[in-house]
Enzyme design. Structure first.
Site, PDB file in Angstrom:
ATOM      1  N   LYS A 136       0.826  -1.211   0.000  1.00  0.00           N
ATOM      2  CA  LYS A 136       0.000   0.000   0.000  1.00  0.00           C
ATOM      3  C   LYS A 136       0.862   1.263   0.000  1.00  0.00           C
ATOM      4  O   LYS A 136       0.359   2.375   0.017  1.00  0.00           O
ATOM      5  CB  LYS A 136      -0.916   0.027   1.230  1.00  0.00           C
ATOM      6  CG  LYS A 136      -1.977  -1.025   1.246  1.00  0.00           C
ATOM      7  CD  LYS A 136      -3.116  -0.700   2.204  1.00  0.00           C
ATOM      8  CE  LYS A 136      -2.776  -0.658   3.642  1.00  0.00           C
ATOM      9  NZ  LYS A 136      -3.935  -0.530   4.526  1.00  0.00           N
ATOM     10  N   LYS A 181       2.628   2.166   2.550  1.00  0.00           N
ATOM     11  CA  LYS A 181       2.532   2.751   3.892  1.00  0.00           C
ATOM     12  C   LYS A 181       3.629   2.181   4.782  1.00  0.00           C
ATOM     13  O   LYS A 181       3.831   0.971   4.812  1.00  0.00           O
ATOM     14  CB  LYS A 181       1.179   2.372   4.522  1.00  0.00           C
ATOM     15  CG  LYS A 181       0.054   3.292   4.134  1.00  0.00           C
ATOM     16  CD  LYS A 181      -1.139   3.090   5.096  1.00  0.00           C
ATOM     17  CE  LYS A 181      -1.940   4.349   5.209  1.00  0.00           C
ATOM     18  NZ  LYS A 181      -3.042   4.266   6.146  1.00  0.00           N
TER      19      LYS A 181
HETATM   20  N1  C2G Z   1     -10.256   6.869   9.532  1.00  0.00           N
HETATM   21  C1  C2G Z   1     -11.203   7.810   9.942  1.00  0.00           C
HETATM   22  N2  C2G Z   1     -10.800   9.022  10.360  1.00  0.00           N
HETATM   23  C2  C2G Z   1      -9.474   9.347  10.393  1.00  0.00           C
HETATM   24  C3  C2G Z   1      -8.506   8.395   9.999  1.00  0.00           C
HETATM   25  C4  C2G Z   1      -8.925   7.145   9.568  1.00  0.00           C
HETATM   26  O1  C2G Z   1     -12.417   7.521   9.912  1.00  0.00           O
HETATM   27  N3  C2G Z   1      -9.108  10.588  10.819  1.00  0.00           N
HETATM   28  C5  C2G Z   1     -10.721   5.562   9.068  1.00  0.00           C
HETATM   29  C6  C2G Z   1     -10.364   5.305   7.621  1.00  0.00           C
HETATM   30  O2  C2G Z   1     -11.325   5.897   6.752  1.00  0.00           O
HETATM   31  C7  C2G Z   1     -10.394   3.774   7.556  1.00  0.00           C
HETATM   32  C8  C2G Z   1      -9.951   3.369   8.970  1.00  0.00           C
HETATM   33  O3  C2G Z   1     -10.092   4.538   9.808  1.00  0.00           O
HETATM   34  O4  C2G Z   1     -11.745   3.318   7.348  1.00  0.00           O
HETATM   35  C9  C2G Z   1      -8.519   2.898   9.009  1.00  0.00           C
HETATM   36  O5  C2G Z   1      -7.704   3.919   8.462  1.00  0.00           O
HETATM   37  P1  C2G Z   1      -6.228   3.518   7.937  1.00  0.00           P
HETATM   38  O6  C2G Z   1      -5.534   2.748   8.993  1.00  0.00           O
HETATM   39  O7  C2G Z   1      -5.604   4.710   7.334  1.00  0.00           O
HETATM   40  O8  C2G Z   1      -6.618   2.473   6.785  1.00  0.00           O
HETATM   41  P2  C2G Z   1      -6.144   2.489   5.256  1.00  0.00           P
HETATM   42  O9  C2G Z   1      -4.686   2.602   5.164  1.00  0.00           O
HETATM   43  O10 C2G Z   1      -7.029   3.440   4.562  1.00  0.00           O
HETATM   44  O11 C2G Z   1      -6.431   0.960   4.829  1.00  0.00           O
HETATM   45  O12 C2G Z   1      -8.254  -2.555   2.286  1.00  0.00           O
HETATM   46  C10 C2G Z   1      -8.468  -1.274   2.842  1.00  0.00           C
HETATM   47  C11 C2G Z   1      -7.209  -0.713   3.413  1.00  0.00           C
HETATM   48  O13 C2G Z   1      -6.546  -1.641   4.254  1.00  0.00           O
HETATM   49  C12 C2G Z   1      -7.562   0.566   4.199  1.00  0.00           C
END
Ligand code: C2G
Length: 127
Positions: free
Chosen positions: A43, A45
């Site tokens: 990803k 990340k």
């Molecule tokens: N999130 C949120 N508000 C934030 C940060 C994150 O609502 N300020 C939500 C994101 O929208 C997501 C969840 O928390 O639904 C997890 O965020 P991340 O760890 O950044 O996930 P991501 O890297 O987007 O991975 O297959 C899907 C991916 O694995 C998603």
């Protein structure tokens, strides 16, 4: 109603917790698929905490019922079937991206919590 959501959940913060609590409130059983360290690389990340630590933080949340690893983009359909999921949910930064699951389960995007992110926290951690 069995709900599933996916994410890295690095430096667990209130944006994640508000997402997870709203996801749980959509049903009565919440499965969280946490991105593996290898999948995070895919990803693009770099998480501050490794999978085991991120899993441990989520296990401490009352609203989380089951944690599974997320190894790739392709596993969601199998996960929904295997875990008898009724509803898939994600923050709306992903709006539309997972509509392909809608023949298997409900798909619902939740408003993201503004002004907080793991990136912001990582950038402000003491060096
Ligand atoms: N999130 C949120 N508000 C934030 C940060 C994150 O609502 N300020 C939500 C994101 O929208 C997501 C969840 O928390 O639904 C997890 O965020 P991340 O760890 O950044 O996930 P991501 O890297 O987007 O991975 O297959 C899907 C991916 O694995 C998603």
């Amino acid at each position: 109603m069995r709900v599933i959501t996916y994410g890295t959940f690095d430096t667990l913060h209130y944006g994640h917790i508000l997402l997870l609590e709203r996801a749980k409130a959509l049903g009565d059983y919440l499965i969280v698929a946490i991105s593996s360290d290898d999948f995070n690389e895919t990803k693009g990340k770099k998480a501050h905490f490794d999978y085991e630590a991120r899993k441990k933080f989520l296990e401490s949340l009352r609203c989380v019922d089951l944690i599974i690893p997320e190894h790739n983009w392709e596993q969601k359909r199998d996960d929904v079937v295997t875990h008898k999921v009724d509803l898939f949910t994600m923050g709306d930064d992903w709006a539309g991206k997972f509509d392909f699951l809608s023949d298997l389960c409900k798909v619902h995007y939740l408003p993201r919590t503004p002004t907080i992110s793991s990136t912001l926290i990582r950038e402000n951690l003491p060096k």
